[in-house]
Motif scaffolding. Structure first.
Motif, short mmCIF file in Angstrom:
data_model
loop_
_atom_site.label_atom_id
_atom_site.label_comp_id
_atom_site.label_asym_id
_atom_site.label_seq_id
_atom_site.Cartn_x
_atom_site.Cartn_y
_atom_site.Cartn_z
N ALA A 20 0.84 -1.19 0.00
CA ALA A 20 0.00 0.00 0.00
C ALA A 20 0.88 1.25 0.00
N PHE A 21 0.29 2.39 -0.35
CA PHE A 21 1.05 3.64 -0.40
C PHE A 21 0.08 4.79 -0.14
N ASP A 22 0.63 5.92 0.26
CA ASP A 22 -0.17 7.09 0.59
C ASP A 22 -0.49 7.89 -0.66
N THR A 23 -1.71 8.40 -0.71
CA THR A 23 -2.17 9.23 -1.82
C THR A 23 -2.99 10.39 -1.25
N PRO A 24 -3.32 11.39 -2.06
CA PRO A 24 -4.18 12.47 -1.58
C PRO A 24 -5.58 12.01 -1.17
N VAL A 25 -6.00 10.82 -1.61
CA VAL A 25 -7.33 10.32 -1.25
C VAL A 25 -7.25 9.22 -0.20
N GLY A 26 -6.11 9.11 0.48
CA GLY A 26 -5.95 8.10 1.53
C GLY A 26 -5.02 6.99 1.08
N ARG A 27 -4.72 6.10 2.03
CA ARG A 27 -3.79 5.02 1.73
C ARG A 27 -4.47 4.00 0.81
N LEU A 28 -3.75 3.57 -0.22
CA LEU A 28 -4.35 2.81 -1.31
C LEU A 28 -3.42 1.66 -1.71
N GLY A 29 -4.01 0.57 -2.17
CA GLY A 29 -3.27 -0.53 -2.76
C GLY A 29 -3.92 -0.92 -4.07
N MET A 30 -3.16 -1.60 -4.93
CA MET A 30 -3.67 -1.99 -6.24
C MET A 30 -3.58 -3.49 -6.45
N LEU A 31 -4.58 -4.04 -7.13
CA LEU A 31 -4.60 -5.43 -7.57
C LEU A 31 -4.85 -5.44 -9.08
N ILE A 32 -4.31 -6.45 -9.75
CA ILE A 32 -4.54 -6.59 -11.19
C ILE A 32 -5.18 -7.94 -11.47
N ASP A 33 -6.36 -7.91 -12.11
CA ASP A 33 -7.02 -9.12 -12.59
C ASP A 33 -7.08 -10.24 -11.55
N TYR A 34 -6.39 -11.33 -11.89
CA TYR A 34 -6.44 -12.58 -11.13
C TYR A 34 -5.96 -12.42 -9.69
#
Length: 283
Positions: free
Chosen positions: A133-147
């Motif tokens: 996860a990482f910090d962004t202007p809209v809050g802490r966020l993580g990314m997933l791709i597809d599967y």
């Protein structure tokens, strides 16, 4: 955090890189006018996805881009104050990754390389090896791709790393072995929605899920972009059509409400199901 507007894109992005980049920027500009704060594009929005999951044509792969190259720079320039997650094929050393990048007008906030690879995708891409996860202007966020979102541990790792929002970028097709005549009846359509809701509810986070529409090679994509609240409720969806699913919400307040009585992350008893250690056997 005050209310912010979340947006998930359902659209078709083809192999023509210039055209797909122009389409991404056009959607970004419209979203900025509409006050969107977090905009999530599908996987492989820049240059399209592979055309076959079982036996991908390795001579006709999506263009591999440098994350510090001109295409990502153009996305950054167009983002302004908006936080934008977009998928692309990443060139790194001698490898090609199915990747996602999150940016604002100030630059790159975070990246993710797809970890879990279905069927023949390993013929086209190398696999990533981490969820962060990482910090962004809209809050802490993580990314997933597809599967990635098929595996509960993926989203759980991001939630334990403090993510309050998970951006799920997909190029998710209808079943390649038993396709239904109507997309809403396809079993992959049901699973796509199920995983979005389950990953949000079990971690009590917000899931912003984007997906391709249309056709690439032998693959017919489902659409079904959506915003899912921390209780697993679908707050907005495009269904199988193209468009933008969007909703305004106070993420911190919604998560606090979801976790007020039952807090899944803090009430875990992880020592009893340590997957690396194996099951505990009692006599």
């Amino acid at each position: 955090m005050s209310p912010i507007t979340l947006g998930a894109v359902a659209a078709n992005f083809g192999r023509d890189l210039d055209r797909s980049l122009a389409k991404v920027i056009g959607i970004m500009e419209a979203a900025r006018r509409d006050g969107v704060d977090l905009l999530v594009f599908p996987d492989a929005a820049l240059g399209g996805y592979i055309g076959d999951l079982v036996d991908p044509d390795t001579t006709e792969l999506p263009p591999a881009l440098d994350p510090h190259g001109p295409e990502i720079a153009a996305v950054i320039a167009a983002a302004g104050p908006m936080t934008v997650c977009v998928g692309y094929a990443e060139a790194a050393d001698a490898y090609r990754y199915n990747s996602a990048i999150c940016v604002t007008g100030d630059g790159i906030l975070g990246t993710h390389r797809k970890v879990h690879q279905p069927i023949g995708e390993s013929l086209a891409y190398a696999a990533g090896d981490a969820f962060r996860a990482f910090d962004t202007p809209v809050g802490r966020l993580g990314m997933l791709i597809d599967y990635d979102k098929t595996f509960p541990e993926s989203a759980r790792t991001l939630a334990l790393d403090g993510a309050v929002t998970i951006a799920a970028l997909s190029a998710w097709p209808a079943s390649v072995t038993d396709r239904a005549s109507r997309l809403p009846a396809d079993r992959q359509s049901r699973l796509f929605d199920l995983y979005d809701a389950a990953r949000a509810a079990e971690n009590q986070v917000v899931v912003v899920s984007a997906n391709h529409t249309g056709v690439m090679g032998s693959l017919r994509f489902l659409g079904q972009a959506k915003i899912v609240g921390p209780g697993g409720e679908v707050l907005a969806t495009t269904r199988s059509k193209g468009g933008l699913a969007s909703v305004a919400m106070d993420i911190d307040a919604e998560i606090a409400r979801a976790r007020r009585t039952l807090s899944h992350l803090t009430e875990r008893r992880s020592a009893t199901y340590d997957l690396e250690r194996g099951p505990t056997v009692t006599s």
